[in-house]
Motif scaffolding. Structure first.
Motif, PDB file in Angstrom:
ATOM      1  N   GLN A  82      -4.214   4.682   8.157  1.00 46.66           N
ATOM      2  CA  GLN A  82      -5.264   3.660   7.929  1.00 46.66           C
ATOM      3  C   GLN A  82      -4.714   2.806   9.447  1.00 46.66           C
ATOM      4  O   GLN A  82      -5.522   1.603   9.879  1.00 46.66           O
ATOM      5  CB  GLN A  82      -5.422   3.150   7.076  1.00 46.66           C
ATOM      6  CG  GLN A  82      -6.798   3.821   5.940  1.00 46.66           C
ATOM      7  CD  GLN A  82      -7.215   4.154   6.712  1.00 46.66           C
ATOM      8  OE1 GLN A  82      -8.733   3.286   7.369  1.00 46.66           O
ATOM      9  NE2 GLN A  82      -7.561   5.779   6.438  1.00 46.66           N
ATOM     10  N   VAL A 133      -2.799   0.347   9.110  1.00 48.08           N
ATOM     11  CA  VAL A 133      -2.513  -0.640   8.267  1.00 48.08           C
ATOM     12  C   VAL A 133      -0.491  -1.127   8.079  1.00 48.08           C
ATOM     13  O   VAL A 133      -0.088  -0.194   7.291  1.00 48.08           O
ATOM     14  CB  VAL A 133      -3.037  -0.538   6.792  1.00 48.08           C
ATOM     15  CG1 VAL A 133      -2.717  -2.485   6.686  1.00 48.08           C
ATOM     16  CG2 VAL A 133      -4.865  -0.502   7.121  1.00 48.08           C
ATOM     17  N   THR A 134      -0.274  -2.431   8.913  1.00 51.71           N
ATOM     18  CA  THR A 134       0.769  -2.725   8.800  1.00 51.71           C
ATOM     19  C   THR A 134       0.992  -3.779   8.265  1.00 51.71           C
ATOM     20  O   THR A 134       2.074  -4.267   8.142  1.00 51.71           O
ATOM     21  CB  THR A 134       1.621  -2.327   9.689  1.00 51.71           C
ATOM     22  OG1 THR A 134       1.024  -3.198  10.817  1.00 51.71           O
ATOM     23  CG2 THR A 134       2.054  -0.578  10.326  1.00 51.71           C
ATOM     24  N   LYS A 135      -0.232  -4.494   8.502  1.00 46.86           N
ATOM     25  CA  LYS A 135      -0.431  -6.144   8.095  1.00 46.86           C
ATOM     26  C   LYS A 135      -1.313  -6.273   7.063  1.00 46.86           C
ATOM     27  O   LYS A 135      -2.319  -5.630   7.505  1.00 46.86           O
ATOM     28  CB  LYS A 135       0.334  -7.705   9.443  1.00 46.86           C
ATOM     29  CG  LYS A 135      -0.917  -6.997  10.378  1.00 46.86           C
ATOM     30  CD  LYS A 135      -0.351  -7.850  11.338  1.00 46.86           C
ATOM     31  CE  LYS A 135      -1.335  -7.292  12.953  1.00 46.86           C
ATOM     32  NZ  LYS A 135      -1.629  -5.820  13.602  1.00 46.86           N
ATOM     33  N   GLN A 143       2.665   4.194   1.735  1.00 47.16           N
ATOM     34  CA  GLN A 143       3.038   4.496   3.730  1.00 47.16           C
ATOM     35  C   GLN A 143       2.056   5.961   3.684  1.00 47.16           C
ATOM     36  O   GLN A 143       1.481   5.298   4.969  1.00 47.16           O
ATOM     37  CB  GLN A 143       4.300   5.510   3.088  1.00 47.16           C
ATOM     38  CG  GLN A 143       4.842   5.309   4.117  1.00 47.16           C
ATOM     39  CD  GLN A 143       5.499   4.477   5.030  1.00 47.16           C
ATOM     40  OE1 GLN A 143       6.055   3.708   4.935  1.00 47.16           O
ATOM     41  NE2 GLN A 143       4.651   4.521   6.279  1.00 47.16           N
ATOM     42  N   VAL A 185       0.837  -1.401  -0.113  1.00 51.13           N
ATOM     43  CA  VAL A 185      -0.157  -0.129  -0.236  1.00 51.13           C
ATOM     44  C   VAL A 185       0.656   1.122   0.054  1.00 51.13           C
ATOM     45  O   VAL A 185       1.974   1.515   0.119  1.00 51.13           O
ATOM     46  CB  VAL A 185      -0.440  -0.126   1.119  1.00 51.13           C
ATOM     47  CG1 VAL A 185      -2.175  -1.282   1.074  1.00 51.13           C
ATOM     48  CG2 VAL A 185      -0.363   0.031   2.763  1.00 51.13           C
ATOM     49  N   LEU A 242       2.563  -4.552   3.679  1.00 48.72           N
ATOM     50  CA  LEU A 242       1.647  -5.313   4.795  1.00 48.72           C
ATOM     51  C   LEU A 242       3.058  -6.989   5.057  1.00 48.72           C
ATOM     52  O   LEU A 242       2.958  -7.694   3.857  1.00 48.72           O
ATOM     53  CB  LEU A 242       0.548  -5.413   4.066  1.00 48.72           C
ATOM     54  CG  LEU A 242      -0.100  -4.455   3.822  1.00 48.72           C
ATOM     55  CD1 LEU A 242      -1.380  -3.926   3.749  1.00 48.72           C
ATOM     56  CD2 LEU A 242       0.470  -3.128   5.111  1.00 48.72           C
ATOM     57  N   ASP A 291      -4.607  -6.418   8.471  1.00 53.88           N
ATOM     58  CA  ASP A 291      -5.149  -5.201   9.220  1.00 53.88           C
ATOM     59  C   ASP A 291      -6.510  -4.821   8.798  1.00 53.88           C
ATOM     60  O   ASP A 291      -7.242  -3.973   8.920  1.00 53.88           O
ATOM     61  CB  ASP A 291      -3.990  -4.043   9.295  1.00 53.88           C
ATOM     62  CG  ASP A 291      -3.442  -4.043  10.543  1.00 53.88           C
ATOM     63  OD1 ASP A 291      -3.555  -5.105  11.439  1.00 53.88           O
ATOM     64  OD2 ASP A 291      -2.863  -3.968  10.787  1.00 53.88           O
ATOM     65  N   TYR A 339      -1.555   5.480   3.429  1.00 52.24           N
ATOM     66  CA  TYR A 339      -2.351   5.186   3.489  1.00 52.24           C
ATOM     67  C   TYR A 339      -1.915   4.399   5.057  1.00 52.24           C
ATOM     68  O   TYR A 339      -3.042   3.631   5.914  1.00 52.24           O
ATOM     69  CB  TYR A 339      -3.064   3.951   1.941  1.00 52.24           C
ATOM     70  CG  TYR A 339      -3.941   3.124   2.745  1.00 52.24           C
ATOM     71  CD1 TYR A 339      -4.961   3.458   2.314  1.00 52.24           C
ATOM     72  CD2 TYR A 339      -3.285   1.910   3.475  1.00 52.24           C
ATOM     73  CE1 TYR A 339      -6.390   2.398   2.075  1.00 52.24           C
ATOM     74  CE2 TYR A 339      -5.415   1.169   3.161  1.00 52.24           C
ATOM     75  CZ  TYR A 339      -5.953   1.524   2.901  1.00 52.24           C
ATOM     76  OH  TYR A 339      -7.080   0.527   2.835  1.00 52.24           O
ATOM     77  N   SER A 340      -1.076   3.426   4.984  1.00 46.47           N
ATOM     78  CA  SER A 340      -0.279   2.406   5.812  1.00 46.47           C
ATOM     79  C   SER A 340      -0.484   3.370   7.107  1.00 46.47           C
ATOM     80  O   SER A 340      -1.368   2.988   8.207  1.00 46.47           O
ATOM     81  CB  SER A 340       0.714   1.836   5.704  1.00 46.47           C
ATOM     82  OG  SER A 340       1.329   1.186   7.116  1.00 46.47           O
ATOM     83  N   ASP A 341      -0.165   4.781   6.789  1.00 43.40           N
ATOM     84  CA  ASP A 341       0.113   5.567   8.403  1.00 43.40           C
ATOM     85  C   ASP A 341      -1.451   5.708   8.656  1.00 43.40           C
ATOM     86  O   ASP A 341      -1.096   6.404  10.391  1.00 43.40           O
ATOM     87  CB  ASP A 341       0.158   6.602   8.295  1.00 43.40           C
ATOM     88  CG  ASP A 341       2.525   6.524   8.057  1.00 43.40           C
ATOM     89  OD1 ASP A 341       2.929   5.746   8.619  1.00 43.40           O
ATOM     90  OD2 ASP A 341       3.297   7.552   7.584  1.00 43.40           O
TER      91      ASP A 341
END
Length: 312
Positions: free
Chosen positions: A160, A162-164, A154, A152, A241, A167, A156-158
Motif C-alpha cells: 500500500q 504506507v510508511t507513516k 510489512q 501494520v 508507522l 499515508d 501491508y506497508s509495502d
C-alpha cells in the motif's frame, strides 16, 4: 501508554496509557507480600503489558530489598487503578504523558487541550498543578522516552506504500489496541481527528498484546497499537508507522507516588530514582525483546538488569 497527547504507553512487546473500573476490579499478580516487612507495606499498581510488567518487577525487587512488603496489582489499563490512586494504591510505574494527560481529561473533560511537551521533565513540570491537586508526586523522570506507536504488517506497508500514519488518511481500518483506546487523543481519537483515518472498529485486545499482534497478522485488523520500545515487531513481520503529525507526547518512565505516602516514606525516592537514571530507550527495547521474543520471565529479566547495574 490526543491530537497530540498520550497512554499509556508502553510497552515493549508492548506499554503507556487510559476511564472506569472500580478498585476492587484490580487483578492481583502478587497477593503475598514479601517476607521482610521492616518498613511496612506498599501497594504497587500498574498495567500488565510486557514493559510495564517488567518495570513493576524492578520496583518490587528494589523495594523488597529495602525491607518493604510489596503487593503488586496489575490491570489492563490506567483507568482501572486510578480511582484507587492515591489511597488504595501507593506507587505506580507510570509514563509522564500518560498520567499528566489522564489527570488533565479528568479535571477538564475529554476535549481538554492536551499537554504536548516533547521533553519528559518539561511535561512533568507543566502538569504539576494537576498532580498536586490529585495528591500525586512524580519522582525522577527517566531519560528513556517511550511513546505509543501504531504498526501494520510489512506486507501491508509495502503493497500500500504506507510508511507513516498520514499515508492512511481517508482509509478505513480496524484497530487492535488497548481497551480504553476509543476516543483517546493519543489513540483512536487522534487517528480520526488528526489523521483523518476512518477507524471503523476498535478491537480492545490489549496494548502490545499477543492478541493484538495476531489480529493484525491475520488481517482481522489493519492497524495495531504498541510502543516505540517494542523489540518484537521485526521478528513478526510488523513495522511501526511514523507519527508524522505528532499526536504522542513524551512518555518517559517515571515513578508516581501518593504524596502522603511519599511524605511518610521519603526513602522511596532514594530507592527508585537510581533505577530511573539507569533506564534508556535502547536498553528497554533489548529487555522487552528478551521477554517477548526469547520468552524470559519479566522477573528474571528485571533481576538480571538490576544486578548488572549494581542496584540489587
Amino acid at each position: 501508554m490526543t491530537s497530540r497527547r498520550t497512554l499509556a504507553a508502553v510497552l515493549a512487546a508492548g506499554a503507556l496509557a487510559l476511564t472506569g473500573c472500580a478498585g476492587d476490579d484490580l487483578d492481583s499478580s502478587s497477593d503475598s507480600p514479601s517476607a521482610s516487612a521492616d518498613k511496612g507495606s506498599i501497594t504497587l499498581a500498574g498495567q500488565n503489558f510486557p514493559e510495564a510488567t517488567l518495570v513493576a518487577s524492578m520496583y518490587q525487587q528494589l523495594l523488597e530489598k529495602e525491607g518493604y512488603a510489596v503487593q503488586v496489582k496489575l490491570v489492563d489499563s490506567r483507568d482501572a487503578y486510578m480511582p484507587t490512586f492515591p489511597g488504595g494504591v501507593d506507587i505506580v510505574p507510570e509514563y509522564v504523558g500518560g498520567i499528566v494527560n489522564f489527570l488533565n481529561t479528568q479535571a477538564n473533560g475529554a476535549k481538554a487541550e492536551p499537554f504536548e511537551a516533547g521533553d519528559g521533565a518539561q511535561l512533568a513540570s507543566d502538569g504539576q498543578s494537576l498532580l498536586a491537586d490529585a495528591g500525586i508526586s512524580l519522582l525522577d523522570v527517566s531519560p528513556a522516552p517511550d511513546t505509543n506507536a501504531f504498526f501494520v504488517t510489512q506486507d501491508y506497508s509495502d503493497s500500500q506504500g504506507v510508511t507513516k500514519l498520514s499515508d492512511l488518511e481517508g482509509t478505513s481500518v480496524v484497530l487492535a489496541a488497548a481497551p480504553d483506546c476509543k476516543g483517546r487523543l493519543d489513540c483512536e481519537g487522534g487517528l480520526s481527528d488528526a489523521y483523518g483515518i476512518d477507524v471503523t472498529k476498535v478491537l480492545g485486545l490489549g496494548y502490545a498484546s499477543d492478541q493484538t499482534y495476531q489480529a493484525v497478522i491475520d488481517g482481522e485488523a489493519q492497524l495495531g497499537e504498541t510502543s516505540t520500545t517494542d523489540g518484537t515487531l521485526e521478528s513478526q513481520g510488523l513495522v511501526v508507522l511514523e507519527d508524522d503529525r505528532e499526536i504522542q507526547p513524551a512518555q518517559n518512565l517515571v515513578p508516581a507516588a501518593s504524596t502522603e505516602f511519599l511524605d511518610a516514606n521519603p526513602d522511596i525516592a532514594d530507592v527508585l530514582n537510581p533505577l530511573m537514571a539507569a533506564l534508556t530507550t535502547e536498553g528497554l527495547t533489548e529487555l522487552n525483546g528478551r521477554i517477548a521474543v526469547d520468552r524470559e520471565k519479566p522477573e528474571d529479566v528485571a533481576k538480571s538488569f538490576l544486578d548488572d547495574e549494581g542496584l540489587l
